[in-house]
Design an enzyme around this catalytic site. Structure first.
Site, PDB file in Angstrom:
ATOM      1  CD  GLU A   2      73.305  48.911   4.524  1.00  0.00           C
ATOM      2  OE1 GLU A   2      72.365  48.112   4.647  1.00  0.00           O
ATOM      3  OE2 GLU A   2      73.613  49.413   3.418  1.00  0.00           O
ATOM      4  CG  HIS A  23      72.892  44.682   8.153  1.00  0.00           C
ATOM      5  ND1 HIS A  23      71.683  44.350   7.570  1.00  0.00           N
ATOM      6  CD2 HIS A  23      73.354  45.756   7.461  1.00  0.00           C
ATOM      7  CE1 HIS A  23      71.429  45.186   6.571  1.00  0.00           C
ATOM      8  NE2 HIS A  23      72.424  46.038   6.492  1.00  0.00           N
ATOM      9  CB  CYS A  50      65.734  42.448   9.810  1.00  0.00           C
ATOM     10  SG  CYS A  50      67.257  41.540   9.751  1.00  0.00           S
TER      11      CYS A  50
HETATM   12  O1  SUG Z   1      69.509  44.640   3.013  1.00  0.00           O
HETATM   13  N1  SUG Z   1      67.469  41.978   1.993  1.00  0.00           N
HETATM   14  C1  SUG Z   1      67.874  42.918   3.006  1.00  0.00           C
HETATM   15  C2  SUG Z   1      67.778  42.279   4.360  1.00  0.00           C
HETATM   16  C3  SUG Z   1      67.961  43.300   5.455  1.00  0.00           C
HETATM   17  C4  SUG Z   1      68.083  42.665   6.792  1.00  0.00           C
HETATM   18  N2  SUG Z   1      68.178  43.662   7.783  1.00  0.00           N
HETATM   19  C5  SUG Z   1      68.926  43.580   8.893  1.00  0.00           C
HETATM   20  N3  SUG Z   1      69.858  42.677   9.027  1.00  0.00           N
HETATM   21  N4  SUG Z   1      68.763  44.462   9.792  1.00  0.00           N
HETATM   22  C6  SUG Z   1      69.280  43.451   2.763  1.00  0.00           C
HETATM   23  O2  SUG Z   1      70.137  42.665   2.338  1.00  0.00           O
HETATM   24  C7  SUG Z   1      66.821  41.322  -0.254  1.00  0.00           C
HETATM   25  C8  SUG Z   1      65.852  41.815  -1.271  1.00  0.00           C
HETATM   26  C9  SUG Z   1      65.767  40.944  -2.482  1.00  0.00           C
HETATM   27  O3  SUG Z   1      66.664  40.156  -2.736  1.00  0.00           O
HETATM   28  O4  SUG Z   1      64.765  41.130  -3.230  1.00  0.00           O
HETATM   29  C10 SUG Z   1      67.204  42.383   0.745  1.00  0.00           C
HETATM   30  O5  SUG Z   1      67.248  43.551   0.409  1.00  0.00           O
END
Ligand code: SUG
Length: 461
Positions: free
Chosen positions: A188, A263, A384
Site C-alpha cells: 500500500e 493503514h 493520505c
Molecule cells: O484505500 N479510500 C482509500 C483511502 C486511502 C487513504 N490513504 C491513506 N491512509 N494513506 C482506501 O481505503 C474509498 C473509495 C470509495 O469508497 O469510493 C477508498 O478507496
C-alpha cells in the site's frame, strides 16, 4: 521563498536536501461508492452525494498553504476514470459509451470500481527511498500494487507512467514497476512507510510497517483485512538497495486494524527524528522504539517519540478524527508543524490533547487545521493526500518543472477545476457516459498546463 525556509541548497557539509510533498489532485469522478472494506469512513458514507469540485479545491488550498509557508509542494495528476480498459477486461464491449451503459446495467459495483478517484491518495501511490539511503545513490520509487481492492489495483500502471514523467532523469531517479499483485505481496505504499533522519540529505532509517506475514506465523486481524505483508516490505527494501543499517520492519497491531486502522498512517506519523503515534500502534512497541533509536543513534541522530495514551485519545477517536493522519513538517527552528484535518477540532478529547501537546513544549510546536471534508469522507486525510520525496538540489532541478505549486499554478488549476468539474456526483451519475468525455477533456487540458506530455492511455491511442 521566505527567509529560513527549507529550500534545498549545497552547503559545506555536502548535499543538503528538503522534503517535497507531491499531493494527489482530486479527479473529476470523486464519489462515495463505499468501496473500501475495513475503511470506516468509506463504508459509512456509501451513496452520499459527492462534490468533486469542492474536493479538488480543498486539496489545492492545502497545497497552496504549504507552498506559502515555504515548503516544496508539487501536484500529482489524477488518473483517467472511469477506466474503460478495466471494464473491457471484465467483458463489457461496444464503443466506450456502450461499455459504460452495459456495466451500469449489469454490474454497477464494477462500474463504481472503474470510476473511483482513489488515486488522489498519493500516500498510496508508491514507496520512496531518497538517494542518501539507496545503494546506487538514486531516488527509488516502487508504485504500490494496492492488490487488496479492485478499484485501487488498477492504479499502479498509470502511477508508474506519471512518476516516470515527473521524475524522468535516469541518473537521478529509478522508477520500478509494482510488485506482483497477489495477496502474498499486498503493498500500500508510503502509507505504511516512514523515513527518519537528521538532515533530509543524510543517511536515514526507513521504517516499514506491515499488517501480516504471508508466510510464517504472525497473528493477523480477524474482522478487517491486513493489506500490507512483510514479504512486500522486504522486497521493496531489497530492490531499493537499503542496507540492514537503514531498514526497520514492524508489525501493526492486529486489533487496531480490526478497529479501522487500515493503514499505518491512521495511527502513526513520523518526520526527521520524531515519531508521533498512539500507544497501541505496533506489536512489541517498546522494541520497535529501541530499534529505531539504535539505528538512528548510530547515524548521530537522537530519536524522539511522542506517544499518545489510550486513556487520553482512544483508538476509536484516532480513527474518527484522523489525528495521526496529519502531516509533520520541519520548521526552520528544528521543531515540527502538524497539518491536521478539521475533524480533530470537532472531537473534544483530541482537541484537549492537542492543547496539552502544544503547551508541553515538546518536538511538536504548532498545528494548523484544514478542511478536507470531501476526501475525509472516503478515509483520506492530509497525510493520505501526499507523497513525500526527499530531494537534494540537483534532484529538484531534475523534476518536471511544471508541477511545482506556486501562485500562478494555484490560479491556473483553480480555474481549470471550475471549468471542468461537477459540483455534484452521485453513484447513479456514474452511469452517464458523458462523465468520461468530461474527464478526458479535463485531463488532456491538465497535461498541457503541467507540461508533462501525453501520459494517459487515451492520449496515446
Ligand atoms: O484505500 N479510500 C482509500 C483511502 C486511502 C487513504 N490513504 C491513506 N491512509 N494513506 C482506501 O481505503 C474509498 C473509495 C470509495 O469508497 O469510493 C477508498 O478507496
Amino acid at each position: 521563498m521566505q527567509a529560513g525556509t527549507p529550500q534545498a541548497t549545497q552547503d559545506s557539509r555536502g548535499t543538503h536536501a528538503v522534503e517535497a510533498n507531491f499531493d494527489g489532485l482530486v479527479g473529476p469522478t470523486h464519489n462515495y461508492a463505499g468501496l473500501s472494506f475495513g475503511n470506516v469512513a468509506s463504508q459509512s458514507n456509501e451513496k452520499r452525494v459527492a462534490n468533486p469540485k469542492q474536493a479538488a479545491l480543498q486539496g489545492l488550498l492545502k497545497m497552496k498553504a504549504l507552498a506559502d509557508l515555504g515548503y516544496r509542494q508539487a501536484v500529482m495528476p489524477p488518473h483517467e476514470r472511469p477506466s474503460v480498459g478495466l471494464l473491457r477486461t471484465l467483458g463489457f464491449s461496444g464503443d466506450d459509451s456502450q461499455v459504460i451503459r452495459r456495466a451500469a446495467t449489469e454490474a454497477p459495483e464494477l462500474l463504481a470500481a472503474a470510476s473511483s478517484a482513489s488515486a488522489m491518495w498519493a500516500a498510496n501511490a508508491a514507496t520512496v527511498s531518497p538517494s542518501a539511503d539507496t545503494a546506487d545513490g538514486r531516488v527509488h520509487f516502487t508504485p504500490a500494487n494496492l492488490a487488496f481492492n479492485l478499484h485501487r489495483s488498477i492504479e499502479h500502471g498509470t502511477t508508474q507512467h506519471l512518476l516516470s514523467a515527473l521524475f524522468r532523469s535516469e541518473p537521478h531517479f529509478a522508477v520500478h514497476s509494482a510488485l506482483p499483485g497477489t495477496p502474498a505481496l499486498g503493498d500500500e505504499g508510503a502509507a505504511n512507510h516512514t523515513r527518519f533522519c537528521g538532515d533530509y540529505g543524510a543517511r536515514g532509517v526507513e521504517f516499514f510497517v506491515y499488517g501480516r506475514r504471508a508466510y510464517g506465523g504472525a497473528v493477523a486481524p480477524v474482522r478487517y483485512p491486513a493489506r500490507q505483508t512483510l514479504e512486500a516490505s522486504h522486497a521493496i527494501a531489497r530492490r531499493h538497495g537499503l542496507g540492514a543499517d537503514v531498514a526497520v520492519f514492524a508489525q501493526q497491531r492486529p486489533d487496531v486494524i480490526d478497529a479501522g486502522v487500515f493503514h499505518n498512517d491512521v495511527i502513526a506519523v513520523g518526520n526527521q527524528q520524531v515519531l508521533f503515534c498512539h500507544e497501541h500502534a505496533f506489536v512489541e512497541q517498546a522494541l520497535v522504539y529501541q530499534s529505531l533509536r539504535d539505528k538512528l543513534g548510530s547515524q548521530g541522530t537522537e530519536f524522539h517519540v511522542v506517544e499518545v495514551p489510550e486513556a487520553e485519545v482512544g483508538v476509536g477517536d484516532a480513527v474518527s478524527s484522523y489525528l495521526f493522519n496529519s502531516q509533520l513538517l520541519a520548521r526552520p527552528d528544528g521543531r515540527q508543524l502538524l497539518i491536521m484535518p478539521q475533524e480533530c477540532m470537532e472531537n473534544p478529547r483530541v482537541a484537549a490533547y492537542l492543547d496539552h501537546l502544544i503547551a508541553s513544549g515538546g518536538p511538536i510546536a504548532e498545528h494548523r487545521v484544514f478542511d478536507l471534508r470531501e476526501s475525509m469522507r472516503n478515509g483520506g486525510g492530509p497525510a493520505c493526500l501526499r507523497l513525500r520525496v526527499a530531494l537534494n538540489a540537483s534532484e529538484i532541478a531534475a523534476v518536471a518543472p511544471g508541477v511545482w505549486m506556486n501562485n500562478a499554478l494555484f490560479e491556473t488549476l483553480g480555474a481549470w477545476v471550475e471549468r471542468h468539474y461537477r459540483d455534484r456526483l452521485s453513484v447513479e451519475d456514474l452511469a452517464d457516459p458523458q462523465l468520461l468525455d468530461e474527464s478526458r477533456g479535463a485531463l488532456d487540458a491538465l497535461t498541457a498546463l503541467l507540461g508533462i506530455g501525453s501520459v494517459y492511455a487515451f492520449q496515446r491511442n
